[in-house]
Write a protein that holds these residues in place. Structure first.
Motif, mmCIF file in Angstrom:
data_model
loop_
_atom_site.group_PDB
_atom_site.id
_atom_site.type_symbol
_atom_site.label_atom_id
_atom_site.label_comp_id
_atom_site.label_asym_id
_atom_site.label_seq_id
_atom_site.Cartn_x
_atom_site.Cartn_y
_atom_site.Cartn_z
ATOM 1 N N ASN A 333 11.114 1.027 11.592
ATOM 2 C CA ASN A 333 12.499 1.939 11.094
ATOM 3 C C ASN A 333 11.688 2.423 9.629
ATOM 4 O OD1 ASN A 333 14.692 2.598 9.743
ATOM 5 N ND2 ASN A 333 14.893 0.706 8.601
ATOM 6 N N SER A 334 11.716 3.672 9.711
ATOM 7 C CA SER A 334 10.987 4.345 8.909
ATOM 8 C C SER A 334 11.484 4.260 7.258
ATOM 9 C CB SER A 334 11.040 5.789 8.908
ATOM 10 O OG SER A 334 12.474 6.408 8.880
ATOM 11 N N SER A 335 13.032 3.991 7.270
ATOM 12 C CA SER A 335 13.539 3.658 5.871
ATOM 13 C C SER A 335 12.900 2.260 5.404
ATOM 14 C CB SER A 335 15.131 3.475 5.997
ATOM 15 O OG SER A 335 15.561 4.909 6.282
ATOM 16 N N SER A 336 13.015 1.428 5.979
ATOM 17 C CA SER A 336 12.610 -0.045 5.539
ATOM 18 C C SER A 336 11.049 -0.074 5.269
ATOM 19 C CB SER A 336 12.889 -1.114 6.513
ATOM 20 O OG SER A 336 12.492 -1.073 7.829
ATOM 21 N N THR A 337 10.386 0.714 6.326
ATOM 22 C CA THR A 337 8.988 1.005 5.826
ATOM 23 C C THR A 337 8.379 1.531 4.750
ATOM 24 O OG1 THR A 337 8.871 0.965 8.452
ATOM 25 C CG2 THR A 337 6.727 1.913 7.341
ATOM 26 N N GLU A 338 9.133 2.607 4.476
ATOM 27 C CA GLU A 338 8.994 3.385 3.229
ATOM 28 C C GLU A 338 9.167 2.363 1.737
ATOM 29 O OE1 GLU A 338 10.873 7.193 2.943
ATOM 30 O OE2 GLU A 338 9.603 7.924 4.449
ATOM 31 N N ILE A 339 10.333 1.729 2.127
ATOM 32 C CA ILE A 339 10.724 0.944 0.884
ATOM 33 C C ILE A 339 9.941 -0.338 0.655
ATOM 34 C CG2 ILE A 339 12.664 -1.020 0.157
ATOM 35 C CD1 ILE A 339 14.546 0.928 1.749
ATOM 36 N N CYS A 340 9.201 -0.896 1.841
ATOM 37 C CA CYS A 340 8.283 -1.856 1.795
ATOM 38 C C CYS A 340 6.894 -1.601 1.209
ATOM 39 C CB CYS A 340 8.252 -2.608 2.996
ATOM 40 S SG CYS A 340 9.896 -3.436 3.302
ATOM 41 N N ASP A 341 6.656 -0.300 1.479
ATOM 42 C CA ASP A 341 5.285 0.278 1.197
ATOM 43 C C ASP A 341 4.984 0.385 -0.164
ATOM 44 O OD1 ASP A 341 3.097 1.921 0.922
ATOM 45 O OD2 ASP A 341 3.498 3.518 2.346
ATOM 46 N N PRO A 342 3.797 -0.070 -0.652
ATOM 47 C CA PRO A 342 3.558 -0.310 -2.192
ATOM 48 C C PRO A 342 3.478 0.960 -2.892
ATOM 49 C CG PRO A 342 2.430 -2.000 -1.007
ATOM 50 C CD PRO A 342 3.065 -1.093 0.087
ATOM 51 N N GLU A 343 2.950 2.114 -1.972
ATOM 52 C CA GLU A 343 2.681 3.321 -2.400
ATOM 53 C C GLU A 343 3.810 4.117 -2.562
ATOM 54 O OE1 GLU A 343 -0.044 4.004 -3.704
ATOM 55 O OE2 GLU A 343 -0.930 1.955 -3.163
ATOM 56 N N ILE A 344 4.961 3.542 -1.784
ATOM 57 C CA ILE A 344 6.190 4.580 -2.025
ATOM 58 C C ILE A 344 7.217 3.743 -2.670
ATOM 59 C CG2 ILE A 344 7.794 5.499 -0.677
ATOM 60 C CD1 ILE A 344 5.909 6.008 1.723
ATOM 61 N N GLY A 345 7.834 2.689 -1.999
ATOM 62 C CA GLY A 345 8.832 1.826 -2.679
ATOM 63 C C GLY A 345 8.154 1.047 -3.756
ATOM 64 N N GLY A 346 6.951 0.823 -3.966
ATOM 65 C CA GLY A 346 6.594 0.118 -5.200
ATOM 66 C C GLY A 346 6.326 1.024 -6.296
ATOM 67 N N GLN A 347 6.370 2.388 -6.115
ATOM 68 C CA GLN A 347 6.419 3.067 -7.125
ATOM 69 C C GLN A 347 7.619 3.868 -7.498
ATOM 70 O OE1 GLN A 347 3.196 3.533 -8.262
ATOM 71 N NE2 GLN A 347 2.427 2.035 -6.971
ATOM 72 N N ILE A 348 8.387 3.441 -6.874
ATOM 73 C CA ILE A 348 9.813 3.961 -7.253
ATOM 74 C C ILE A 348 10.592 2.884 -8.155
ATOM 75 C CG2 ILE A 348 12.149 4.481 -6.545
ATOM 76 C CD1 ILE A 348 10.892 5.482 -3.993
ATOM 77 N N ASN A 364 10.376 -1.737 -3.912
ATOM 78 C CA ASN A 364 10.095 -2.630 -2.676
ATOM 79 C C ASN A 364 10.638 -4.045 -3.124
ATOM 80 O OD1 ASN A 364 8.662 -3.455 -5.032
ATOM 81 N ND2 ASN A 364 6.734 -3.173 -3.921
ATOM 82 N N SER A 365 11.322 -4.462 -4.010
ATOM 83 C CA SER A 365 11.839 -5.939 -4.156
ATOM 84 C C SER A 365 12.916 -6.118 -3.245
ATOM 85 C CB SER A 365 12.357 -6.068 -5.583
ATOM 86 O OG SER A 365 13.548 -5.313 -5.974
ATOM 87 N N THR A 366 13.647 -4.948 -2.657
ATOM 88 C CA THR A 366 14.474 -5.236 -1.588
ATOM 89 C C THR A 366 14.039 -5.020 -0.161
ATOM 90 O OG1 THR A 366 15.158 -2.718 -1.635
ATOM 91 C CG2 THR A 366 16.290 -4.295 -3.307
ATOM 92 N N CYS A 367 12.577 -5.208 0.081
ATOM 93 C CA CYS A 367 12.053 -4.949 1.279
ATOM 94 C C CYS A 367 12.768 -5.466 2.421
ATOM 95 C CB CYS A 367 10.781 -5.247 1.227
ATOM 96 S SG CYS A 367 9.638 -5.123 2.834
ATOM 97 N N LEU A 368 12.710 -6.899 2.269
ATOM 98 C CA LEU A 368 13.589 -7.953 3.234
ATOM 99 C C LEU A 368 14.849 -7.750 3.391
ATOM 100 C CD1 LEU A 368 12.694 -10.363 5.015
ATOM 101 C CD2 LEU A 368 13.698 -11.864 3.374
ATOM 102 N N ALA A 369 15.744 -7.293 2.357
ATOM 103 C CA ALA A 369 17.156 -6.762 2.630
ATOM 104 C C ALA A 369 17.309 -5.688 3.489
ATOM 105 C CB ALA A 369 17.702 -6.663 1.219
ATOM 106 N N SER A 370 16.325 -4.606 3.223
ATOM 107 C CA SER A 370 16.270 -3.425 4.073
ATOM 108 C C SER A 370 16.075 -3.453 5.355
ATOM 109 C CB SER A 370 15.570 -2.318 3.201
ATOM 110 O OG SER A 370 13.913 -2.704 3.569
ATOM 111 N N LYS A 371 14.973 -4.627 5.997
ATOM 112 C CA LYS A 371 14.781 -4.742 7.155
ATOM 113 C C LYS A 371 16.130 -5.636 7.814
ATOM 114 C CE LYS A 371 9.911 -5.290 6.959
ATOM 115 N NZ LYS A 371 8.316 -6.243 7.063
ATOM 116 N N PHE A 372 16.589 -6.427 6.983
ATOM 117 C CA PHE A 372 17.655 -7.374 7.681
ATOM 118 C C PHE A 372 18.990 -6.276 7.833
ATOM 119 C CE2 PHE A 372 21.879 -9.754 6.585
ATOM 120 C CZ PHE A 372 21.642 -10.652 7.776
ATOM 121 N N SER A 373 18.980 -5.190 6.990
ATOM 122 C CA SER A 373 20.328 -4.230 7.172
ATOM 123 C C SER A 373 20.158 -3.373 8.209
ATOM 124 C CB SER A 373 20.164 -3.297 6.113
ATOM 125 O OG SER A 373 21.245 -2.231 6.017
ATOM 126 N N HIS A 374 18.812 -3.255 8.740
ATOM 127 C CA HIS A 374 18.664 -2.483 9.825
ATOM 128 C C HIS A 374 19.128 -3.297 11.296
ATOM 129 C CE1 HIS A 374 16.711 0.381 12.881
ATOM 130 N NE2 HIS A 374 16.120 -0.683 13.237
#
Length: 911
Positions: A333-348, A364-374
């Motif tokens: 899942n590209s959305s959770s991948t971007e959220i969990c990526d320190p270079e993307i989600g970690g910088q937002i 990226n603090s919601t990484c696990l929640a985004s995966k669970f949402s998928h």
């Protein structure tokens, strides 16, 4: 319990013998198992104990088992039992007079009564009136009630052949259990045509369910006196006034052992062995045996529950497949991948979720929640929502076919409403001061003018509205709780070092959601407990005319309340939460105090799934535990208080008397529970594809729990007829239509599916990876300097902007913070999707409903065949009877003519 002469003999023997000798005689007479128990158990009261032993001894001297379901003569079967205790209050004489007249009138109708004195009961204070319906009474009232009985064995083969039946062998019951008797052509019984019917044995011709139904019909119409110038009648009125304490049909025997001669076959034992065992959870149900023992009304409930469970199997398979798809595609899942990526989600940097106390946070603090949402918000969500719209149509259409087949198999094709359901309620008669002529019967009957009812209708409507408002108020209170504790959870979890390891999956949002859902479930149970009692009281105050009107009124109130009670929080999360939040610097506030709740960056679907799981699972687990434990504990406590000896030493009617009463509304609550579960499975299934699987597992247990408590923990209910599930079918149809709209709105507004599709087709600039950049595109920018002073976090930060979930213009835009064009594109796409999905699903529903006939073709043919054969059999019977009468008349005429000729010859010879 026995003949008075036997009692005198035992008493004389007791005076001559010593206590040890009496014990020896008892042990000689009783079976070794029972006598060893008696000797080993120390009696609490010698006098009471010796009386109890003498009573058991009388059983043996009369050669009558304690499990006997017959009168003392061992011939007449007990069809019904009434019980009462002496009343020491002022009304004791009045109640005794009522009972005396009532029992006299029962004898006048032809019923036979046998009374057990209180000295023969274990508690020493309960009288039992045993009732037997002789053949003449049964044939008379079988004709009155229109009971259909066999006239010839059917030549139509059973419709048992189904595809792959050989593979379903382990699921099948023994043939003698599934089909306890052959199929017959039937006709309404009439006493003037008894030769037409297949009467082999008068004592067993009418099944026990028909016998107790006939007796109850007589009991409900038998008068017991004239009070206040009005004729009073009916066992219900006597039970309401505590003239009798209980009235119940007798079980066939013990549920843990088969019957012994001369008792008939113990169907209760057969049901317990083949239906009420949890180890048989995979087996089919013995519907014909249930119908024979409990009547059609209870039988059709278990047919419905079984059919609903079978259909849930297909929905559960598809739902599980969708869940597995989400599980397997989680890492792609590209959305959770971007959220969990320190270079993307970690910088937002995200804007604070509450005022002052909450700090800025990284996406990226919601990484696990985004995966669970998928797991629940993926491409299969739309497919499953459409599938469930079709499934619910197929379920209802196939149920109509199953119901039509059942009507044919159970002789309900020409069904007429039960007289008991249409009979006037005693409470209605008591409140009526007016009388008028019934347009149908042309008889005077109680009448309550509309002007007398209107105040109660207003009170009823106001009370229901008040309680529904109370439910909404409680839901708002839970929302306030979530808003008020969110900041506390956020600051506590941020400052507490020990929670560092759980912070990745137990975020403040998830913690608040879990605790709020649990609190909401507890509130639901509390409100439901009180409203059940209030709704029964309100319905009683409306003074419904018949039992049917009472049940319909109660159904409407209970369903409306439970609909609001159980679903309001799910509707809030699905359609309101996060939709009217505003934006940083201009948030909306609840009561101008608490800031409105926001959804997670992945959407509110995860929270809806959590809410649905907790409420649905909690209700089902609580309901099954309550249904199993409540009657068990009550029966145990009742036996513990009343008994001093083993249950195996008590008479059949005493054992049944100590069981819990099923009640006239027992099935009502079972249907209500099933319909509420149906709502969870259909209304919000797009957010939780595992809901059908949970419902399937619950229903497998529910069937066996209901069967177990009905056969072992409850008195035998009075048999009643029904040809359908009644008003519940209309409610199911209404929920099926509503489910199409709710699932379409959930996919459109609660899930993230439509915004992703809009980005994919309209805004993506990467041809190789079309969804790359979606997370950044879905978040708007806010200038921290634009925060009002009373909302900005207390600590200063070195960044100038933060992000929030919405489609709004950036700070440097001339219309900053207004909705961007993409917002309107997404909204238009959502509305378009809702319209298309609803029209597609409704079109398919209507096509399926049109294509699937309500009555299967083979059932139509069988009904026609049975009607033809019945008419032919009746015609042949009447023709043969006419010929026989003509032959008898012609022979009588010939004899008469010969006598006259002889008289003439004698007269001539005399002259």
């Amino acid at each position: 319990m026995g003949d008075p002469d036997v009692l005198e003999m035992v008493q004389e023997e007791g005076r001559r013998a010593s206590r040890e000798e009496r014990f020896f005689e008892v042990s000689e007479d009783l079976s070794s198992r029972e006598s060893s128990f008696l000797i080993s158990e120390e009696p609490r009261s010698a006098k009471r104990y010796n009386l109890f032993l003498r009573r058991r001894l009388m059983f043996k001297k009369d050669e009558q088992s304690k499990d006997s379901i017959f009168f003392r003569d061992g011939i007449r079967q007990i069809d019904f039992v009434l019980s009462y205790v002496d009343d020491i209050k002022k009304e004791a004489e009045l109640k005794a007079e009522r009972r005396k007249e009532f029992e006299q009138n029962l004898r006048k109708t032809g019923l036979e009564l046998e009374i057990e004195d209180k000295m023969n009961s274990e508690d020493g204070k309960t009288y039992f009136v045993k009732i037997h319906a002789p053949w003449e009474v049964l044939v008379t009232y079988a004709e009155v009630l229109g009971i259909k009985m066999p006239i010839k064995e059917s030549d139509i083969p059973r419709a048992d052949k189904i595809p792959f039946s050989c593979m379903l062998g382990p699921l099948k019951l023994p043939r003698n259990v599934k089909h306890p008797h052959a199929e017959y052509f039937t006709a309404q019984f009439t006493r003037h045509r008894q030769e037409l019917f297949l009467i082999e044995d008068e004592s067993s011709f009418f099944p026990s369910s028909s016998r107790n139904r006939i007796v109850y019909y007589i009991l409900s119409r038998c008068p017991f006196g004239i009070e206040d110038g009005k004729k009073r009648f009916g066992i219900e009125r006597l039970l309401n006034s505590h003239t009798y304490s209980s009235a119940f049909p007798l079980h066939d025997g013990q549920y843990w052992k088969p019957s012994e001669p001369p008792n008939p076959v113990n169907k209760r034992y057969t049901l317990c062995q083949n239906w009420a065992r949890f180890s048989y959870f995979y087996k089919e149900q013995p519907f014909n045996l249930i119908r024979d023992y409990y009547g059609e009304k209870i039988g059709i409930y278990f047919v419905f529950l079984g059919f609903y469970t079978e259909m849930l199997f297909f929905a559960a398979i598809v739902g599980l497949a969708c869940f597995i798809y989400g599980l397997l595609s989680m890492h792609d899942n590209s959305s959770s991948t971007e959220i969990c990526d320190p270079e993307i989600g970690g910088q937002i940097i995200m804007c604070p979720l509450c005022d002052v106390m909450c700090d800025y946070w990284r996406l990226n603090s919601t990484c696990l929640a985004s995966k669970f949402s998928h797991l629940f918000d993926n491409e299969s969500t739309v497919f499953f929502a459409i599938f469930m719209g079709i499934w619910v149509t197929l379920f209802l259409e196939f149920w109509k076919q199953r119901q039509a087949r059942l009507e044919y198999e159970w002789d309900l094709v020409d069904f007429e409403e039960e007289q008991q359901q249409l009979q006037l309620r005693p409470e209605f008669e008591a409140m009526c001061t007016h009388r008028k002529i019934n347009a149908v019967t042309k008889e005077m009957e109680p009448y309550l003018p509309l002007c007398s009812r209107i105040p109660w209708y207003f009170l009823s409507g106001a009370t229901v509205t008040l309680w529904m408002s109370l439910v909404i108020a409680c839901m708002v209170a839970v929302i306030v709780y979530r808003l008020s504790v969110f900041a506390t959870f956020a600051s506590f979890m941020e400052s507490e070092a020990s929670l560092k390891h759980v912070r990745s999956f137990l975020t403040p949002q998830i913690t608040t959601s879990l605790t709020g859902s649990c609190l909401n479930f507890i509130v639901i149970l509390i409100l439901n407990f009180f409203y059940e009692r209030i709704s029964a009281w309100i319905t009683k105050m409306e003074i419904p005319r018949t039992h049917q009107e009472y049940e319909s009124s109660l159904t409407l109130k209970m369903f409306l309340f439970q609909f609001v009670n159980f679903y309001s929080s799910c509707f809030y999360v699905a359609f309101f939460k996060g939709k009217f939040v505003g934006y940083p610097g201009k948030y909306t506030y609840l009561f101008n105090v608490w800031r409105s709740e926001e959804c997670d960056p992945g959407g509110c679907l995860v929270e809806l799934t959590t809410q649905l799981t907790i409420i649905m699972t909690g209700k089902q687990v609580f309901g099954n535990i309550k249904e199993a434990i409540y009657p068990l504990v009550l029966n145990w406590w009742r036996r513990r208080k009343a008994r001093t000896n083993s249950e195996k030493l008590y008479s059949r009617w005493e054992q049944d008397h100590d069981l819990e009463t099923f009640g006239s509304l027992g099935l009502f609550y079972e249907y209500l529970e099933t319909v509420i579960q149906f709502g969870f499975v259909t209304l919000f299934v797009a957010s939780f594809p595992l809901a059908p699987l949970l419902a399937l597992l619950n229903n497998i247990i529910e069937i066996r729990v209901d069967a177990w408590k009905l056969t072992t923990q409850y008195r035998r209910p009075v048999a009643a007829k029904a040809h359908s599930i009644g008003v519940w079918q209309d409610i199911l149809y209404g929920m099926a239509v509503l489910s199409v709209a709710t699932n379409a709105f959930i996919v459109a507004f609660t899930s993230d599916m439509i915004p992703r599709l809009v980005y994919y087709y309209a805004y993506s600039k990467n041809a190789i990876q079309p969804m790359k950049g979606y997370v950044n595109n879905s978040l708007s920018i806010f200038l921290i300097a634009d925060f009002p002073n009373h909302t900005v976090p207390s600590e200063k930060r070195d960044f100038t902007t933060c992000r929030y979930r919405d489609y709004r213009n950036p700070p440097d835009h001339e219309e900053k913070y207004f909705h961007s064009m993409q917002y309107w594109h997404v909204l238009a796409a959502k509305m378009t999707f809702i319209i298309i999905m609803e029209h597609v699903v409704f079109l398919m529903k209507f096509l399926l409903a049109w294509m699937i006939p309500d009555v299967p073709k083979d059932v139509v043919e069988r009904i026609k065949r049975e009607k033809l054969m019945t008419v032919k059999i009746l015609h042949d019977f009447e023709l043969n009877k006419l010929k026989e009468n003509l032959r008898m008349n012609s022979s009588d005429f010939a004899k008469h003519l010969m006598i006259q000729e002889n008289k003439v010859h004698l007269a001539k010879s005399a002259t």
